[in-house]
Every structure is written in structure tokens, then in C-alpha cells.
Design an enzyme around this catalytic site. Structure first.
Site, PDB file in Angstrom:
ATOM      1  CG  PHE A   7      38.385  47.442  59.015  1.00  0.00           C
ATOM      2  CD1 PHE A   7      38.754  48.318  60.102  1.00  0.00           C
ATOM      3  CD2 PHE A   7      38.707  47.467  58.020  1.00  0.00           C
ATOM      4  CE1 PHE A   7      38.895  50.128  58.979  1.00  0.00           C
ATOM      5  CE2 PHE A   7      39.316  48.503  57.138  1.00  0.00           C
ATOM      6  CZ  PHE A   7      39.399  49.785  57.668  1.00  0.00           C
ATOM      7  CG  ASP A  25      38.771  39.921  55.968  1.00  0.00           C
ATOM      8  OD1 ASP A  25      40.292  40.175  55.765  1.00  0.00           O
ATOM      9  OD2 ASP A  25      37.965  41.068  56.339  1.00  0.00           O
ATOM     10  CG  HIS A  49      43.910  40.425  61.188  1.00  0.00           C
ATOM     11  ND1 HIS A  49      43.326  41.305  62.358  1.00  0.00           N
ATOM     12  CD2 HIS A  49      43.298  41.968  61.051  1.00  0.00           C
ATOM     13  CE1 HIS A  49      42.672  42.152  62.694  1.00  0.00           C
ATOM     14  NE2 HIS A  49      42.470  42.646  61.419  1.00  0.00           N
ATOM     15  CD  GLN A 101      46.245  50.043  57.363  1.00  0.00           C
ATOM     16  OE1 GLN A 101      46.136  49.084  57.707  1.00  0.00           O
ATOM     17  NE2 GLN A 101      45.905  51.194  57.334  1.00  0.00           N
ATOM     18  CE  LYS A 147      45.153  45.678  58.140  1.00  0.00           C
ATOM     19  NZ  LYS A 147      43.943  45.688  57.776  1.00  0.00           N
ATOM     20  NE  ARG A 193      41.560  48.199  29.323  1.00  0.00           N
ATOM     21  CZ  ARG A 193      42.049  48.741  30.091  1.00  0.00           C
ATOM     22  NH1 ARG A 193      42.314  48.327  30.493  1.00  0.00           N
ATOM     23  NH2 ARG A 193      42.109  50.149  29.491  1.00  0.00           N
ATOM     24  CE1 TYR A 223      40.160  53.422  25.510  1.00  0.00           C
ATOM     25  CE2 TYR A 223      40.971  53.224  23.760  1.00  0.00           C
ATOM     26  CZ  TYR A 223      40.769  53.898  24.827  1.00  0.00           C
ATOM     27  OH  TYR A 223      41.591  54.858  24.723  1.00  0.00           O
ATOM     28  NE  ARG A 246      45.198  49.593  35.891  1.00  0.00           N
ATOM     29  CZ  ARG A 246      44.684  49.682  34.639  1.00  0.00           C
ATOM     30  NH1 ARG A 246      43.774  49.060  34.699  1.00  0.00           N
ATOM     31  NH2 ARG A 246      45.016  51.647  35.019  1.00  0.00           N
TER      32      ARG A 246
HETATM   33  C1  LIG Z   1      42.782  45.825  57.742  1.00  0.00           C
HETATM   34  C2  LIG Z   1      41.694  45.303  57.190  1.00  0.00           C
HETATM   35  C3  LIG Z   1      40.576  45.269  55.897  1.00  0.00           C
HETATM   36  C4  LIG Z   1      40.632  46.206  54.835  1.00  0.00           C
HETATM   37  O1  LIG Z   1      41.624  46.936  55.291  1.00  0.00           O
HETATM   38  P1  LIG Z   1      42.700  47.804  53.881  1.00  0.00           P
HETATM   39  O2  LIG Z   1      42.640  49.337  55.300  1.00  0.00           O
HETATM   40  O3  LIG Z   1      41.056  48.566  53.172  1.00  0.00           O
HETATM   41  O4  LIG Z   1      43.544  47.488  53.073  1.00  0.00           O
HETATM   42  C5  LIG Z   1      39.512  43.670  55.819  1.00  0.00           C
HETATM   43  N1  LIG Z   1      39.190  43.071  57.211  1.00  0.00           N
HETATM   44  C6  LIG Z   1      40.165  43.553  57.989  1.00  0.00           C
HETATM   45  C7  LIG Z   1      39.606  42.541  59.079  1.00  0.00           C
HETATM   46  C8  LIG Z   1      41.376  44.728  58.230  1.00  0.00           C
HETATM   47  O5  LIG Z   1      41.650  44.638  59.009  1.00  0.00           O
END
Ligand SMILES: *Cc1c(COP(=O)(O)O)cnc(C)c1O
Length: 410
Positions: A102, A173, A176, A199, A202, A231, A238, A248
Site C-alpha cells: 500500500f 509494517d 496485514h 482500517q 484489516k 505533550r 499547555y 488520538r
Molecule cells: C492498510 C495499510 C497501511 C495503512 O493503512 P491505513 O489505511 O492508513 O490504516 C499501511 N501499510 C499497508 C501494507 C497497508 O495495507
């Protein structure tokens, strides 16, 4: 010779679908509904201190992954960005990424004013090929982002050995790879930092959301500060110490994730086992080769069930048409990315916003033959929720492929 049975027309051409089941995602029941409904009634829709349910989910996810810390954030792109910032990368530094992933894996490198360097894939896994990494390392290289693509673990032993030799940070990363394991360790917990996405597509989801995990106290402190407008725990409301932002998540997302996490192990086991079963079925079909990491001990998250298609055994039928036929038979599938990431306009026609990339970098010169073949001809994905089906469904997936093969070779 066997009498040719009367041929059934393809579903694409009006025949009956091979796969009758429907595959739902996300999976939920009254527990998710009640959790969210009760939260709505409390009126506590936000928690600016990330206390309460957000902290509770973070503690659960850290424990699940076997790391000291887990820091949630708005999505799995921002989690990569925060991980990169915490690594201390400077403008113009290089970060090694795969080209078959992605966009966020590479675009977040640009967001921190660094240079994505694309390294080709291992043809058997479609993960970063450690054999090509060293040739891509320069004196500007600071980090590697291995993507556990489809949920299949990268060769972390080899990647960590290279990172150690060249003093590079490793950000996994694991978007997946929730629940997947490499040599008994959860993916995301092996490098300096791990990044997850929640997301909607996932394997663990609250619609949107992300997470960074780490065992390192200093990296934790930085990521935690960056996601909460800079922070620090010792400062006041502040007081802002770092160039962070508000990244967040809300307690509503955390509440959903707490319920979804309870389902993850059973779902992962089911996908893993159906994946192995599909390997045996599809591996027996001429012209279909499932991806493989040999016999390294692992749990595959199967965010995608991925296989290689050889159109020579399918009457030279182009991949796109095969995928169209397979989808019509009722298999939730896709031909995946049309091009490796470096072919995107973002890289081919770099605009003024990519000012940190030196003129010497020319992405029109980049060629990763394995990734190009994966995109154009070979790589096919079956989506994770289909792997939550029954064995009979897996049999039907294989039957659908055989049906197409017979139809196009007639
Ligand atoms: C889904 C995905 C992301 C990040 O996804 P978001 O839609 O921003 O949550 C990052 N890397 C890979 C390989 C992904 O499939």
C-alpha cells in the site's frame, strides 16, 4: 479417453456460480453493538489523556504482541509516520521499502522528507528480498521497512542481521499481520518498532485506527508524545515539547477493538488452517503456484491468500480476465496493484512537495522485475474474510479455478 462431461458455462457467461456462500466482514454481534451503545450513553466520546478504554486496549494489544508498549493512533499510515519520526530520520535520509505494498509504506517516508529506496521482492513470498537489500544501502540509509505482505512473515533473521551490520532501524509494517508469528514471536514485535492498521479491510478493525508497538523506552516516549500534540507526562496540559499533532483515537474505537481482539485468535487460526488447505488444493492445479516461505515455523495471518497465476496454462488468458471470471464464480478476489509503487505519478512526476529528494534520484530508472511481474501477470489475491469460510468453501474456490481452466482450454 474419458468422455468429456457436458461443460458448465462460466458464471461470467451466465452459468451457475461455483461458490454459493457469502462472506461477511467485519464479524460482530450484540457484544460490539452493546459496547458502543453503552459508551454513547455515557457521553464520554473522547478522552484527551488516552486513559480509560484507549489505555486498556493499548495494554491488551501490547500483551498480545509481547511488547512493553503499544501506542494507538488514527490509522496505519500515521503509525508509520510516527515510527519514522521517532527513529530520528533527517531530510534526505534514505529508507528501504518494497515496491509491492500500500502507498503509505512509501508515502510516509516522503512525508518525513526522506527518500524511499525500492528493493525488489522474493519471487516465492512477494516480500522484500534480503538478497537485494545490501546493494541498496548507501551512507544515507537509516531504516528498512519490511512489509509482512498478505500476513506472510518476512525473512526477519536476514533483515535484522543486515540492519545490525549497517546500524539501521527496522520498522515492521504489520498492517496485514495482526496475530501472525515468526519463530514463535508476534510480527511487529521483532524490529525496533511495529506498525498496525485497524482500517476496515484489516484483520482487526474499528473502521479506522492504527498502532505502534515497541520494547524501547525512548522510542515509546517519543511516539506517545508525537501522537498527543507533543505533550510529555511530566509537563502540563499547555506544555508542548515535540512537533507532534493530535493523532488520538476515541474510546468508541477502543471499545470496538477490545471486542474484536477477543475474536482474533480464533479467526487467525481459521485463516491459517484454510490457507494451508488451499495451498494443497491450488498447488495441485497446473499453472497455479501458492506463495511459500518454505518450512520456517510461522503463523500466517492471511490478510490475503496470494498465489501466482501462469496464463500459459490458461490459454493465454490475461490475468485481469481470469480475475473477472473467478470473481463471477463467487470467489472474493482481486488482481492487486496495477503497478509497483515507483510507477505512481507521485514518483514518476515528482512535484515541488518532494523537495527533500535530491535531483540525483530518478524513479523512472527504477526497475524491480519481480514486483512488475507480480502486478502485471502473476499475483492474485483472495480476500481474508473468504478464508473464514468452511473447508467446503475452499474446495469450491479450487473448483472455480479448475472450471475456468477447462473452459478456456476447450
Ligand atoms: C492498510 C495499510 C497501511 C495503512 O493503512 P491505513 O489505511 O492508513 O490504516 C499501511 N501499510 C499497508 C501494507 C497497508 O495495507
Amino acid at each position: 479417453m474419458r468422455e468429456s462431461t457436458q461443460t458448465v458455462p462460466l458464471a461470467l457467461h451466465g452459468g451457475p456460480k461455483t461458490v454459493q456462500s457469502e462472506f461477511a466482514w467485519p464479524i460482530f454481534d450484540e457484544r460490539e453493538v452493546n459496547t458502543v451503545a453503552e459508551l454513547v450513553r455515557t457521553g464520554q466520546w473522547g478522552n484527551p489523556d488516552c486513559a480509560g478504554l484507549v489505555a486498556e486496549f493499548e495494554a491488551q494489544f501490547a500483551a498480545y504482541c509481547g511488547t512493553k508498549y503499544a501506542i494507538s493512533c488514527v490509522n496505519g499510515s500515521v503509525s508509520l509516520r510516527l515510527a519514522l519520526m521517532a527513529c530520528g530520520v533527517r531530510p534526505g535520509d534514505e529508507v528501504i521499502v518494497p515496491p509491492y505494498t500500500f502507498i503509505a509504506t512509501a508515502s510516509t517516508v516522503l512525508e518525513v522528507n526522506c527518500v524511499p529506496v525500492f528493493v525488489d521482492l522474493d519471487p516465492d513470498t512477494y516480500n522484500l528480498d534480503p538478497a537485494h537489500i545490501e546493494a541498496a544501502i548507501t551512507d544515507r540509509t537509516r531504516a528498512i521497512i519490511p512489509v509482512h505482505f498478505a500476513g506472510l512473515p518476512c525473512d526477519m533473521d536476514a533483515i535484522l542481521a543486515i540492519a545490525q551490520r549497517y546500524n539501521l532501524r527496522v520498522i515492521e509494517d504489520a498492517a496485514h499481520a495482526h496475530g501472525a508469528e515468526y519463530r514463535g514471536r508476534k510480527l511487529g514485535s521483532i524490529g525496533d518498532l511495529g506498525s498496525f492498521s485497524f482500517q476496515s479491510s484489516k484483520n482487526l478493525t474499528s473502521g479506522e485506527g492504527g498502532m505502534v508497538i515497541t520494547n524501547d523506552d525512548a522510542l515509546y516516549r517519543t511516539v506517545e508524545s508525537l501522537r498527543n500534540v507533543g505533550r510529555l507526562p511530566e509537563g502540563q496540559w499547555y506544555d508542548h515539547f515535540n512537533p507532534g499533532c493530535n493523532y488520538r483515537i476515541s474510546p468508541l474505537q477502543a471499545g470496538l477493538l477490545i471486542e474484536q481482539l477477543k475474536r482474533l485468535d480464533d479467526q487467525t487460526r481459521q485463516r491459517h488452517e484454510n490457507g494451508l488447505y488451499l495451498d494443497s488444493l491450488l498447488g495441485a492445479i497446473d499453472g497455479i503456484r501458492p506463495m511459500s516461505r518454505g518450512d520456517a515455523p510461522l503463523v500466517h495471518a492471511r490478510h490475503l491468500y496470494m498465489f501466482r497465476y501462469d496464463n500459459r496454462v490458461f490459454g493465454n488468458l490475461p490475468k485481469a480476465e481470469f480475475v473477472q471470471m473467478l470473481a463471477a464464480e463467487g470467489v472474493p478476489c482481486s488482481g492487486g496493484y496495477p503497478h509497483p509503487l515507483y510507477k505512481q505519478p507521485l514518483f514518476q512526476n515528482r512535484n515541488w512537495m518532494c523537495y527533500a529528494i535530491p535531483d540525483s534520484v530518478d524513479y523512472t530508472d527504477v526497475h524491480c522485475p519481480v514486483a512488475e511481474r507480480a502486478c502485471s501477470d502473476e499475483g492474485i489475491w483472495i480476500f481474508q474474510h473468504a478464508l473464514l469460510g468452511s473447508r467446503t468453501d475452499m474446495d469450491a474456490f479450487a473448483e472455480a479455478i479448475r472450471k475456468i481452466q477447462q473452459a478456456v482450454n476447450r
